[in-house]
Enzyme design. Structure first.
Site, PDB file in Angstrom:
ATOM      1  N   LYS A 184      90.048  17.553  64.234  1.00  0.00           N
ATOM      2  CA  LYS A 184      91.180  18.440  63.939  1.00  0.00           C
ATOM      3  C   LYS A 184      90.675  19.786  63.447  1.00  0.00           C
ATOM      4  O   LYS A 184      90.182  19.917  62.331  1.00  0.00           O
ATOM      5  CB  LYS A 184      92.121  17.848  62.882  1.00  0.00           C
ATOM      6  CG  LYS A 184      93.431  18.654  62.850  1.00  0.00           C
ATOM      7  CD  LYS A 184      94.189  18.598  61.561  1.00  0.00           C
ATOM      8  CE  LYS A 184      93.803  19.603  60.531  1.00  0.00           C
ATOM      9  NZ  LYS A 184      94.106  21.018  60.851  1.00  0.00           N
ATOM     10  N   GLU A 259      82.249  18.052  52.524  1.00  0.00           N
ATOM     11  CA  GLU A 259      81.521  19.285  52.232  1.00  0.00           C
ATOM     12  C   GLU A 259      82.574  20.254  51.712  1.00  0.00           C
ATOM     13  O   GLU A 259      83.443  20.697  52.456  1.00  0.00           O
ATOM     14  CB  GLU A 259      80.840  19.789  53.515  1.00  0.00           C
ATOM     15  CG  GLU A 259      79.690  20.712  53.234  1.00  0.00           C
ATOM     16  CD  GLU A 259      80.122  22.160  53.316  1.00  0.00           C
ATOM     17  OE1 GLU A 259      80.437  22.728  52.252  1.00  0.00           O
ATOM     18  OE2 GLU A 259      80.135  22.700  54.413  1.00  0.00           O
ATOM     19  N   CYS A 293      81.495  28.777  51.871  1.00  0.00           N
ATOM     20  CA  CYS A 293      81.517  27.816  50.766  1.00  0.00           C
ATOM     21  C   CYS A 293      80.297  28.008  49.859  1.00  0.00           C
ATOM     22  O   CYS A 293      80.367  27.726  48.675  1.00  0.00           O
ATOM     23  CB  CYS A 293      81.593  26.404  51.293  1.00  0.00           C
ATOM     24  SG  CYS A 293      80.424  26.093  52.610  1.00  0.00           S
ATOM     25  N   GLU A 395      86.966  29.133  43.003  1.00  0.00           N
ATOM     26  CA  GLU A 395      86.507  29.644  44.300  1.00  0.00           C
ATOM     27  C   GLU A 395      87.552  30.620  44.848  1.00  0.00           C
ATOM     28  O   GLU A 395      88.679  30.251  45.143  1.00  0.00           O
ATOM     29  CB  GLU A 395      86.315  28.474  45.270  1.00  0.00           C
ATOM     30  CG  GLU A 395      85.692  28.901  46.576  1.00  0.00           C
ATOM     31  CD  GLU A 395      85.395  27.725  47.506  1.00  0.00           C
ATOM     32  OE1 GLU A 395      86.257  26.871  47.714  1.00  0.00           O
ATOM     33  OE2 GLU A 395      84.273  27.699  48.047  1.00  0.00           O
TER      34      GLU A 395
HETATM   35  P1  NAP Z   1      91.893  23.352  53.326  1.00  0.00           P
HETATM   36  O1  NAP Z   1      93.362  23.129  53.179  1.00  0.00           O
HETATM   37  O2  NAP Z   1      90.977  22.518  52.539  1.00  0.00           O
HETATM   38  O3  NAP Z   1      91.586  23.223  54.893  1.00  0.00           O
HETATM   39  C1  NAP Z   1      90.515  22.558  55.499  1.00  0.00           C
HETATM   40  C2  NAP Z   1      91.010  21.601  56.581  1.00  0.00           C
HETATM   41  O4  NAP Z   1      91.720  20.511  55.995  1.00  0.00           O
HETATM   42  C3  NAP Z   1      91.988  22.221  57.570  1.00  0.00           C
HETATM   43  O5  NAP Z   1      91.767  21.688  58.856  1.00  0.00           O
HETATM   44  C4  NAP Z   1      93.315  21.781  57.009  1.00  0.00           C
HETATM   45  O6  NAP Z   1      94.394  21.855  57.886  1.00  0.00           O
HETATM   46  C5  NAP Z   1      93.009  20.383  56.584  1.00  0.00           C
HETATM   47  N1  NAP Z   1      93.959  19.828  55.613  1.00  0.00           N
HETATM   48  C6  NAP Z   1      94.750  20.482  54.730  1.00  0.00           C
HETATM   49  N2  NAP Z   1      95.480  19.620  54.011  1.00  0.00           N
HETATM   50  C7  NAP Z   1      95.184  18.383  54.452  1.00  0.00           C
HETATM   51  C8  NAP Z   1      95.613  17.066  54.107  1.00  0.00           C
HETATM   52  N3  NAP Z   1      96.512  16.857  53.155  1.00  0.00           N
HETATM   53  N4  NAP Z   1      95.062  16.027  54.764  1.00  0.00           N
HETATM   54  C9  NAP Z   1      94.135  16.224  55.723  1.00  0.00           C
HETATM   55  N5  NAP Z   1      93.698  17.434  56.101  1.00  0.00           N
HETATM   56  C10 NAP Z   1      94.203  18.505  55.473  1.00  0.00           C
HETATM   57  O7  NAP Z   1      91.571  24.850  53.062  1.00  0.00           O
HETATM   58  P2  NAP Z   1      92.563  26.102  53.225  1.00  0.00           P
HETATM   59  O8  NAP Z   1      93.928  25.790  52.677  1.00  0.00           O
HETATM   60  O9  NAP Z   1      92.486  26.548  54.628  1.00  0.00           O
HETATM   61  O10 NAP Z   1      91.861  27.153  52.273  1.00  0.00           O
HETATM   62  C11 NAP Z   1      92.125  27.107  50.884  1.00  0.00           C
HETATM   63  C12 NAP Z   1      90.867  27.262  50.085  1.00  0.00           C
HETATM   64  O11 NAP Z   1      89.948  26.238  50.426  1.00  0.00           O
HETATM   65  C13 NAP Z   1      90.101  28.527  50.323  1.00  0.00           C
HETATM   66  O12 NAP Z   1      90.593  29.599  49.620  1.00  0.00           O
HETATM   67  C14 NAP Z   1      88.732  28.124  49.878  1.00  0.00           C
HETATM   68  O13 NAP Z   1      88.628  28.228  48.498  1.00  0.00           O
HETATM   69  C15 NAP Z   1      88.625  26.693  50.287  1.00  0.00           C
HETATM   70  N6  NAP Z   1      87.915  26.507  51.573  1.00  0.00           N
HETATM   71  C16 NAP Z   1      86.648  26.051  51.522  1.00  0.00           C
HETATM   72  C17 NAP Z   1      85.943  25.882  52.695  1.00  0.00           C
HETATM   73  C18 NAP Z   1      84.537  25.392  52.695  1.00  0.00           C
HETATM   74  O14 NAP Z   1      83.822  25.575  53.674  1.00  0.00           O
HETATM   75  N7  NAP Z   1      84.080  24.743  51.652  1.00  0.00           N
HETATM   76  C19 NAP Z   1      86.530  26.175  53.923  1.00  0.00           C
HETATM   77  C20 NAP Z   1      87.853  26.616  53.943  1.00  0.00           C
HETATM   78  C21 NAP Z   1      88.522  26.768  52.754  1.00  0.00           C
HETATM   79  P3  NAP Z   1      95.214  23.246  57.930  1.00  0.00           P
HETATM   80  O15 NAP Z   1      94.408  24.107  58.794  1.00  0.00           O
HETATM   81  O16 NAP Z   1      96.538  22.958  58.479  1.00  0.00           O
HETATM   82  O17 NAP Z   1      95.319  23.741  56.516  1.00  0.00           O
END
Ligand code: NAP
Ligand code: MG
Length: 501
Positions: A184, A259, A293, A395
């Protein structure tokens, strides 16, 4: 169908990739992914939901029990290598699409993301034939050996910051080890993963080995993580969602690798090569618009170089060319989404309320008409930060660095480790004893000494503490996607005497 469409201005259309076919979502729903540089729609994408995840998991199971498990390791490796070659052949279009969907500058997608995607598929192509068991010298008349076997069907959920590269990190080792996958991609950046689907088809992978289900995290992602029919879930993203994934997986005791986020210390001692350290600090926090990250978001400066360092750091930060990501000379593009942009702006207010000062940046840049709807933010430096402030602990995931000064090394290490995260750390010094001492004492999965943001497919990456568990890349990634079976063979030919007399 077989080659990536060139990046044009018309919105593109994508379906789900399930069981080797391109299909609409069962609900018929679609969603739009915008170009973050303009806000204009880039693509219309089928929106997978629980029912589609169900189909994808069934297709992956069928492929795992069927054709895929009959293939030799060499043939799996050859398919991965073929895929690497196809990606390389289409690297230019894929890089342009990555930039259009994510907003990262074309020089990054062309010279960093795409080459690393190819490198990962090549590296793990070679690994398929090197996955081995061992013989164990057990006592007595026994022969004991292990088989290293694939887990089965793997769910993989990836973020938007390195869309195609995260797909590569996840798919390549899983496939090399003989698993099948339901992937996904992030809702913000589904395009290149779907283009990859076309190349997977062209390479000749059996149907159902890779299934791609773009959609929302709360629906498609959650359905995948909680699915009893998957054997493993691999996730990269926020620590908050990582915890949801681990909880969902716990119900089925699905194996998990995570991760997650970071708040890396990037430490500069007075004896460092200052020019090198300034450039390293820039690379640490402004690369990929700070959406990394392992970003070096907490910059610790030894007190006596503070003024000189900040003068140079500020001057260079202000010279960074922010703008059209498709322009080869652009160094920073837009943030991935309006939501992320607003989140970052919110942290500027938080910093001021906490008593930090904004040395430079703190707002969006003035850009041409064409980019007014884009999600741009200027390179930003917060000074007068202490490690307990929210801007030093949370973060931010943007081009925002928090500068903290130190005088004492022992206290510095303590502060560097005072965070819930532990993904990475950087240190700039000419004192090799200090550098290696730091590498041992810092609680982080990756340490960079006089460099930053270095990666290679052969080198493990992953976090300590709440930055997750498991290591991706290198042979460690194969461990994430295999399980061990221990086989005992009697060599004596005699009946067991214990009960049998
Ligand atoms: P996120 O919600 O953690 O998104 C990562 C992935 O998880 C996306 O594919 C997302 O889908 C999916 N996801 C979200 N909620 C889920 C759930 N309940 N069950 C299963 N999968 C789920 O991150 P974000 O909201 O895009 O970003 C928010 C913050 O996360 C950023 O500001 C940053 O701090 C952090 N982040 C960290 C990394 C990293 O590499 N460590 C990468 C991205 C973001 P959707 O695309 O629909 O949300
Ligand atoms: Mg997008």
């Amino acid at each position: 169908m077989s080659s990536p469409q060139a990046a044009t201005n018309e919105p593109r259309r994508y379906q789900l990739f399930i069981g080797g076919e391109w299909v609409d979502a069962e609900s018929g729903k679609t969603f739009t992914t915008p170009n973050p540089a303009t806000g204009a729609p880039l693509a219309e994408v089928a929106e997978a939901d629980k029912a589609d995840v169900e189909r994808a998991v069934a297709a992956a199971r069928q492929a795992f029990e069927g054709k895929w498990s009959k293939l030799s390791a060499r043939d799996r490796g050859r398919l991965l290598y073929k895929l690497a070659q196809l990606i390389e052949a289409h690297a230019k279009e894929l890089a342009a699409l990555e930039t259009a969907d994510n907003g990262k500058p074309i020089r990054e997608s062309s010279y960093i993301d795409l080459p690393q995607v190819v490198e990962n598929f090549e590296y793990f192509a070679g690994f398929a034939t090197k996955i081995e068991g061992e013989t164990i010298p057990v006592p007595g008349q026994f022969f004991n050996y292990t088989l290293r076997e694939p887990l089965g069907v793997c769910g993989q959920i990836i973020p938007w910051n390195f869309p195609l590269l995260m797909a590569a990190w996840k798919l390549a080792p899983a496939l090399a080890a003989g698993n099948t996958v339901v992937l996904k991609p992030a809702e913000q950046t589904p395009v290149t993963a779907l283009e990859l689907g076309k190349l997977i088809q062209e390479a000749g992978f059996p149907e159902g080995v890779v299934n791609i289900v773009p959609g929302y995290g709360e629906t498609a992602g959650a359905a995948l993580a909680a699915h009893p029919g998957i054997d493993k879930i691999a996730f990269t993203g926020s620590t908050e969602v990582g915890k949801l994934i681990a909880r969902a997986a716990a119900d089925n005791l699905t194996k998990v690798s995570l991760e997650l986020g970071g708040k890396a210390p990037n430490i500069v001692f007075a004896d460092a090569d200052l020019e090198q350290a300034v450039n390293g600090a820039l690379m640490g926090i402004f690369y990929n618009q700070g959406q990394v990250c392992c970003a070096g978001s907490r910059i610790f400066l030894e007190e006596r170089i503070k003024d000189e360092f900040l003068e140079r750091f500020k001057a260079k930060a202000e010279k960074i060319k922010v703008g059209d990501p498709a322009d080869k000379t652009t160094q920073m593009g837009p943030q991935v989404s309006e939501e992320q942009l607003n989140r970052i702006k919110g942290y500027v207010d938080i910093a001021r309320q906490e008593g930090a000062s904004v040395l430079t940046g703190g707002a969006s840049p003035e850009l041409d008409e064409q980019f007014r709807g884009g999600y741009f933010f200027r390179p930003t430096i917060f000074c007068d930060v202490n490690n307990r402030m929210r801007v030093a602990q949370e973060e931010i995931f943007g081009p925002v660095s928090s500068v903290i000064t130190f005088t004492d090394e022992v206290d510095l290490i303590k502060q560097a480790n005072e965070t819930i995260y532990g993904l990475s750390a950087g240190i700039w010094t000419r004192d090799i004893t200090r550098a290696h001492r730091f590498a041992r004492e810092v609680k982080a999965g990756v340490v960079w000494i006089n460099t930053y943001n270095m990666f290679n497919a052969a080198s493990p990456f992953g976090g300590y503490k709440q930055s997750g568990y498991g290591r991706e890349m290198g042979r460690h990634a194969i461990e994430l996607y295999t399980q061990i079976k221990s086989v005992w063979v009697d060599l004596s030919g005699k009946p067991i005497g214990w009960f049998g007399n």
